[in-house]
Structures are given as C-alpha cells and as structure tokens.
Scaffold this motif. Structure first.
Motif, PDB file in Angstrom:
ATOM      1  N   LEU A   1     -66.444  43.709  68.333  1.00  0.00           N
ATOM      2  CA  LEU A   1     -65.291  44.595  68.490  1.00  0.00           C
ATOM      3  C   LEU A   1     -64.058  43.776  68.874  1.00  0.00           C
ATOM      4  O   LEU A   1     -62.975  43.958  68.321  1.00  0.00           O
ATOM      5  N   LEU A   2     -64.219  42.852  69.827  1.00  0.00           N
ATOM      6  CA  LEU A   2     -63.087  42.027  70.256  1.00  0.00           C
ATOM      7  C   LEU A   2     -62.566  41.174  69.095  1.00  0.00           C
ATOM      8  O   LEU A   2     -61.353  41.014  68.915  1.00  0.00           O
ATOM      9  N   ASP A   3     -63.486  40.619  68.303  1.00  0.00           N
ATOM     10  CA  ASP A   3     -63.055  39.805  67.150  1.00  0.00           C
ATOM     11  C   ASP A   3     -62.269  40.648  66.162  1.00  0.00           C
ATOM     12  O   ASP A   3     -61.256  40.207  65.610  1.00  0.00           O
ATOM     13  N   ALA A   4     -62.760  41.868  65.930  1.00  0.00           N
ATOM     14  CA  ALA A   4     -62.078  42.747  64.969  1.00  0.00           C
ATOM     15  C   ALA A   4     -60.679  43.101  65.467  1.00  0.00           C
ATOM     16  O   ALA A   4     -59.711  43.095  64.702  1.00  0.00           O
ATOM     17  N   LEU A   5     -60.548  43.384  66.782  1.00  0.00           N
ATOM     18  CA  LEU A   5     -59.244  43.744  67.338  1.00  0.00           C
ATOM     19  C   LEU A   5     -58.313  42.535  67.397  1.00  0.00           C
ATOM     20  O   LEU A   5     -57.106  42.654  67.185  1.00  0.00           O
ATOM     21  N   ALA A   6     -58.872  41.373  67.688  1.00  0.00           N
ATOM     22  CA  ALA A   6     -58.056  40.154  67.767  1.00  0.00           C
ATOM     23  C   ALA A   6     -57.433  39.823  66.423  1.00  0.00           C
ATOM     24  O   ALA A   6     -56.376  39.193  66.355  1.00  0.00           O
ATOM     25  N   ASP A   7     -58.089  40.268  65.350  1.00  0.00           N
ATOM     26  CA  ASP A   7     -57.609  39.982  63.998  1.00  0.00           C
ATOM     27  C   ASP A   7     -56.208  40.545  63.747  1.00  0.00           C
ATOM     28  O   ASP A   7     -55.464  40.029  62.939  1.00  0.00           O
ATOM     29  N   GLY A   8     -55.843  41.620  64.474  1.00  0.00           N
ATOM     30  CA  GLY A   8     -54.536  42.219  64.213  1.00  0.00           C
ATOM     31  C   GLY A   8     -53.707  42.418  65.452  1.00  0.00           C
ATOM     32  O   GLY A   8     -52.747  43.195  65.433  1.00  0.00           O
ATOM     33  N   ASP A   9     -54.055  41.763  66.591  1.00  0.00           N
ATOM     34  CA  ASP A   9     -53.320  41.986  67.838  1.00  0.00           C
ATOM     35  C   ASP A   9     -53.216  40.684  68.619  1.00  0.00           C
ATOM     36  O   ASP A   9     -54.223  40.095  69.025  1.00  0.00           O
ATOM     37  N   ASP A  10     -51.988  40.211  68.863  1.00  0.00           N
ATOM     38  CA  ASP A  10     -51.773  38.914  69.522  1.00  0.00           C
ATOM     39  C   ASP A  10     -52.270  38.904  70.962  1.00  0.00           C
ATOM     40  O   ASP A  10     -52.810  37.902  71.438  1.00  0.00           O
ATOM     41  N   GLU A  11     -52.097  40.032  71.675  1.00  0.00           N
ATOM     42  CA  GLU A  11     -52.502  40.095  73.086  1.00  0.00           C
ATOM     43  C   GLU A  11     -54.011  39.913  73.227  1.00  0.00           C
ATOM     44  O   GLU A  11     -54.488  39.137  74.065  1.00  0.00           O
ATOM     45  N   VAL A  12     -54.784  40.601  72.359  1.00  0.00           N
ATOM     46  CA  VAL A  12     -56.253  40.473  72.403  1.00  0.00           C
ATOM     47  C   VAL A  12     -56.679  39.095  71.899  1.00  0.00           C
ATOM     48  O   VAL A  12     -57.602  38.471  72.435  1.00  0.00           O
ATOM     49  N   LEU A  13     -55.984  38.599  70.879  1.00  0.00           N
ATOM     50  CA  LEU A  13     -56.310  37.276  70.322  1.00  0.00           C
ATOM     51  C   LEU A  13     -56.182  36.194  71.391  1.00  0.00           C
ATOM     52  O   LEU A  13     -57.050  35.316  71.514  1.00  0.00           O
ATOM     53  N   ALA A  14     -55.098  36.271  72.204  1.00  0.00           N
ATOM     54  CA  ALA A  14     -54.894  35.274  73.262  1.00  0.00           C
ATOM     55  C   ALA A  14     -56.050  35.306  74.257  1.00  0.00           C
ATOM     56  O   ALA A  14     -56.553  34.255  74.678  1.00  0.00           O
ATOM     57  N   CYS A  15     -56.494  36.519  74.622  1.00  0.00           N
ATOM     58  CA  CYS A  15     -57.621  36.643  75.567  1.00  0.00           C
ATOM     59  C   CYS A  15     -58.899  36.052  74.985  1.00  0.00           C
ATOM     60  O   CYS A  15     -59.655  35.355  75.673  1.00  0.00           O
ATOM     61  N   VAL A  16     -59.156  36.306  73.683  1.00  0.00           N
ATOM     62  CA  VAL A  16     -60.385  35.801  73.048  1.00  0.00           C
ATOM     63  C   VAL A  16     -60.355  34.275  73.003  1.00  0.00           C
ATOM     64  O   VAL A  16     -61.353  33.595  73.311  1.00  0.00           O
ATOM     65  N   LEU A  17     -59.197  33.706  72.622  1.00  0.00           N
ATOM     66  CA  LEU A  17     -59.093  32.240  72.521  1.00  0.00           C
ATOM     67  C   LEU A  17     -59.222  31.577  73.895  1.00  0.00           C
ATOM     68  O   LEU A  17     -59.764  30.476  74.021  1.00  0.00           O
ATOM     69  N   GLU A  18     -58.688  32.240  74.936  1.00  0.00           N
ATOM     70  CA  GLU A  18     -58.753  31.674  76.293  1.00  0.00           C
ATOM     71  C   GLU A  18     -60.047  32.052  77.010  1.00  0.00           C
ATOM     72  O   GLU A  18     -60.233  31.733  78.192  1.00  0.00           O
ATOM     73  N   ARG A  19     -60.925  32.769  76.299  1.00  0.00           N
ATOM     74  CA  ARG A  19     -62.231  33.173  76.825  1.00  0.00           C
ATOM     75  C   ARG A  19     -62.105  33.969  78.133  1.00  0.00           C
ATOM     76  O   ARG A  19     -62.846  33.765  79.090  1.00  0.00           O
ATOM     77  N   ARG A  20     -61.121  34.872  78.207  1.00  0.00           N
ATOM     78  CA  ARG A  20     -61.025  35.755  79.369  1.00  0.00           C
ATOM     79  C   ARG A  20     -61.123  37.204  78.890  1.00  0.00           C
ATOM     80  O   ARG A  20     -60.789  37.513  77.745  1.00  0.00           O
ATOM     81  N   GLU A  21     -61.585  38.040  79.791  1.00  0.00           N
ATOM     82  CA  GLU A  21     -61.831  39.445  79.450  1.00  0.00           C
ATOM     83  C   GLU A  21     -60.500  40.186  79.315  1.00  0.00           C
ATOM     84  O   GLU A  21     -59.707  40.204  80.260  1.00  0.00           O
ATOM     85  N   PRO A  22     -60.218  40.817  78.138  1.00  0.00           N
ATOM     86  CA  PRO A  22     -58.970  41.587  78.021  1.00  0.00           C
ATOM     87  C   PRO A  22     -59.050  42.833  78.907  1.00  0.00           C
ATOM     88  O   PRO A  22     -60.121  43.365  79.166  1.00  0.00           O
ATOM     89  N   GLU A  23     -57.883  43.277  79.394  1.00  0.00           N
ATOM     90  CA  GLU A  23     -57.848  44.503  80.197  1.00  0.00           C
ATOM     91  C   GLU A  23     -58.070  45.713  79.295  1.00  0.00           C
ATOM     92  O   GLU A  23     -57.673  45.725  78.128  1.00  0.00           O
ATOM     93  N   LEU A  24     -58.691  46.746  79.897  1.00  0.00           N
ATOM     94  CA  LEU A  24     -59.051  47.931  79.112  1.00  0.00           C
ATOM     95  C   LEU A  24     -57.838  48.602  78.444  1.00  0.00           C
ATOM     96  O   LEU A  24     -57.896  48.929  77.256  1.00  0.00           O
ATOM     97  N   PRO A  25     -56.700  48.802  79.146  1.00  0.00           N
ATOM     98  CA  PRO A  25     -55.551  49.429  78.482  1.00  0.00           C
ATOM     99  C   PRO A  25     -55.074  48.648  77.250  1.00  0.00           C
ATOM    100  O   PRO A  25     -54.668  49.239  76.255  1.00  0.00           O
ATOM    101  N   ALA A  26     -55.148  47.306  77.324  1.00  0.00           N
ATOM    102  CA  ALA A  26     -54.721  46.480  76.185  1.00  0.00           C
ATOM    103  C   ALA A  26     -55.646  46.701  74.991  1.00  0.00           C
ATOM    104  O   ALA A  26     -55.194  46.796  73.838  1.00  0.00           O
ATOM    105  N   LEU A  27     -56.956  46.793  75.280  1.00  0.00           N
ATOM    106  CA  LEU A  27     -57.928  47.052  74.206  1.00  0.00           C
ATOM    107  C   LEU A  27     -57.688  48.426  73.582  1.00  0.00           C
ATOM    108  O   LEU A  27     -57.735  48.585  72.354  1.00  0.00           O
ATOM    109  N   GLU A  28     -57.434  49.419  74.441  1.00  0.00           N
ATOM    110  CA  GLU A  28     -57.220  50.780  73.925  1.00  0.00           C
ATOM    111  C   GLU A  28     -55.962  50.849  73.071  1.00  0.00           C
ATOM    112  O   GLU A  28     -55.950  51.511  72.023  1.00  0.00           O
TER     113      GLU A  28
END
Length: 426
Positions: A1-28
């Motif tokens: 799910l995170l990979d799919a969301l990171a594909d189109g969202d810079d905020e989630v992509l940064a969290c995935v690349l830095e290996r930190r958990e994105p905040e729930l509101p950002a994911l939503e």
C-alpha cells in the motif's frame, strides 16, 4: 500500500525512502487524492451476513470517495436543441436527477433517484423528457434497507426514493420543464439465457401476467414474452442466478407458484447472403376481393442487433398500408427459419409492390409481406449465432496454464494475459 501511494505522492515517497513511518493523516490525504483521480480502488474485507467489516467500509466511503464537489459538473443534452449542457452540484441550479432503479412494492412503485443539481421537494412537479410527461413527487424517502424515512427535500449528491411517479422508467432523467436536460441513458445488455414459465394453478394466470409485467418494468435487462399458443411465458435474463432471483420474488413477493422449464441459451439467427422474395395475394375473404403485393430484399448488416425495416423510393404500396407491412415484417422476424430463434443482423428493404385501389386490403398486404419474407429467407443463407461474453479470470501463476488450456478447449478467444506479481489476469 505504501509503495502504491508513494508512486503518486511526494510526502509518502520521502517517508518510504527515509524508512520512517508516514503519519496517518498524510496517508489518508494521499489515498483520497489517488482514489478521486481514479488511480486506485481500495478493497475491504467483510461479511455482511454477520455485520463484520461494515463500519470500516462506510467510514472509507466518507473518507476516500469523491463527493459531488470533487467531480466535474454533470453533462447532459438539451432535448430541444441536442446541445450539451452542464449542471453544477448546486441548489441554485435547475433540478436535474436520474432515476436509476425501480422497485415494486405492495403499496405502489418506488423510483430510486440520484439528485445532481437543484432541490427536489415533496409534492413538486418534475418533467420527464423521454415520456414528455409531468410527474408529481408523492413521498420523498431516505431508505434504510426496506424502511423509508420521510424527507421534506433532497439536494445535490443525495440518493432518495420517490413514490407516486407514473411514467418514469429506469434510466429516465427528471428535471424542470422550463430547463429540460437529458442525462446519458443507461445501457442494458441483451439477455443470454431463457426459461419457460407457467402458473402452477390456472386461477393464478392473470396474477402471474401482472407480476411479470411489473418485474420487466422494474428491470430492463429482464425480458418477458407470452406464448399465446401454449399459454406459457418465455422469460430471458443475464444468467441462471438472475432468473432464479426473479423466480424467488414471484413466489415470495407476489405469492404466485410457478412451474419452470429447462433454461435454454438465447441464440439468434442471422442472414449471411442478400436475397429477394415476393408475395402476392389475390383471394376472396368473407365474400370480398382481397389484394396485396409486396417484394422485399434481405441485406446482411452485422451492426444491427434487431432487424430494421426500410423502404426504397417509388415503391407502389399505398401509404395507408405501409404501417401494416412494417408491423408484419417485424413480427415475422421473431421466429427464424432454421430453429425458430429471433432474426438478427439483417435489414429488410421493401423494394417493390403494387396496388389495386378496388381490392386493396390490410389483410392482403399483411399476408403478402409474410409470404415475401418467407420466400426471401428460403433463398438466403441463414446461420445460428451464439451469445458472446467478455470476462476476466484472475488466478495464481501456477494454475494459469491449465486455465488457458481449458479456455482453448471451449473455443474462447484469449485477448490478453498480464502478470501482477504472483497473479495472472487472463
């Protein structure tokens, strides 16, 4: 799910690349953006029967699915000028709503309506452009399963049920008479399977006829044809389950017991070669001379699902008898020459005929048209068409070769095989 969301969202992509958990509101926020843009479809697990997983699903509808304000204005056409019209989801706009489902009830019929613009109030009058009739809104209801809660009004984005509509069918637009609009109509596929029905008891015959008429009015993909010779009905639908559900409704909602024949596939017969035929009637009927003369030509046309009747210029059949010729030809196409299945993919052109003003009669031209069509069909080549269905199968990769072999043995035409990880889509 995170990979799919990171594909189109810079905020989630940064969290995935830095290996930190994105905040729930950002994911939503990211998920909502992708869903509204038609980039993702969220999937939820649950069991309606046990009321498990229902709340997360409803919460997700609110959180992630687009509201009317997230979508472009609905587009329709002006029935008078056929020009495109847009209606914004605003109460300031003229009323525009689509009746997408009818439901028969003991106390009358309910029309389920999606409001796109304006405000519908109880007791208001709405215009139906297809039927060219003014409809009065009886009660306005918000439905909770089979229980309705009365409303005073309904605005853009709301789905409500309306009682009291007399001329509205599934797919009709309801609007204001001074600002008419027609939304894109719903398309209903042709039925693929048929059953033979008859009442278990003779006194139930009229009750069954009424019940089948109401079900056909409610569901445009359900077709009913009464056989006057046998006293039975042929019902056609989209599959055995569809017909089984309707049979269940006949017994439990309309309290009619029925006897059911074996399902049969809805084949069609098609003409593959052009041919002509002529019918001429000169006889006495009830002490009166009767005359009719019609010549037709069959022309194959794969684009037609139902036969079309056309007229060549300068045909010598009086205009007073043309309607009966058309009606007879249309009726005759319900029974094909090979196995009795309806004709399809053919244009019937009336190319000739003659008149005798002293003896011309409707009966004469009806019989002549029937003879002409039968003669043309006997001279043409007729083939049987099987219904085609497009479908998709998803399976684990290890089973895909067996499935492909099985489909090949059933004469399936495989358009595409795609891979998504360990899953194959055929």
């Amino acid at each position: 799910l995170l990979d799919a969301l990171a594909d189109g969202d810079d905020e989630v992509l940064a969290c995935v690349l830095e290996r930190r958990e994105p905040e729930l509101p950002a994911l939503e926020r990211a998920l909502r953006r992708r869903v509204v843009a038609d980039g993702l479809v969220p999937v939820f697990c649950g069991i309606a029967l046990r009321n498990q997983g229902i709340q997360p699903l409803l919460d997700a509808v609110v959180k992630y699915l687009p509201s009317p304000l997230d979508l472009p204005p609905v587009r329709g056409t002006d029935p008078r000028t056929h020009e495109p019209i847009d209606r914004k989801p605003s109460v300031e706009e003229p009323v525009c709503a689509l009746a997408f489902k009818l439901q028969s009830q003991a106390h009358g019929e309910l029309a389920f309506v999606r409001v796109y613009s304006g405000r519908i109030t109880s007791g208001a009058h709405l215009w139906n452009p297809r039927a060219q009739k003014l409809e009065r809104v009886g009660r306005l209801l918000r439905m909770h399963a089979n229980h309705g809660e009365g409303l005073e009004s309904a605005g853009p984005g709301e789905i409500v049920a309306i009682s009291g509509l007399k001329h509205t069918s599934t797919g009709d637009t309801l609007c204001e008479r001074e600002a008419p609009i027609v939304l894109e109509a719903l398309e209903f596929p042709e039925p693929v399977i048929s059953l033979v029905l008859e009442p278990a008891n003779s006194p139930d015959r009229d009750k069954l006829r009424l019940a089948l008429g109401r079900l056909a009015h409610e569901d445009p993909s359900f077709h009913v044809h009464e056989q006057p010779d046998t006293g039975q009905w042929t019902i056609s639908g989209m599959g055995e389950l569809h017909l089984e559900v309707l049979r269940h409704r006949l017994e439990h909602e309309f309290h009619v017991e029925v006897r059911v024949g074996t399902p049969r596939v809805a084949y069609r017969e098609a003409v593959t070669a052009a041919a002509r035929g002529r019918g001429r009637v000169e006889r006495q009927l009830g002490g009166k001379e009767v005359f009719g003369d019609v010549e037709v030509e069959l022309r194959p046309d794969p684009s037609l699902t139902t036969p079309a009747v056309g007229w060549e210029p300068d045909v010598g059949i009086p205009s007073a008898f043309r309607k009966v010729v058309e009606g007879t030809l249309a009726l005759e196409t319900h029974v094909g020459p090979r196995f009795g299945f309806p004709l399809s993919q053919v244009k019937i052109a009336v190319v000739g005929g003659s008149s005798d003003p002293r003896r011309d009669a409707e009966m004469g031209f009806a019989q002549a048209a029937s003879q002409a069509l039968r003669e043309a069909l006997s001279r043409s080549e007729v083939v049987v068409l099987e219904p085609l269905m497009r479908f998709e199968i998803e399976s684990p990769a290890e089973f895909s070769s067996g499935i492909l072999a099985d489909l090949g043995s059933r004469k399936a035409e495989v358009r595409e095989v795609s891979a998504d990880g360990a899953v194959r889509s055929i």
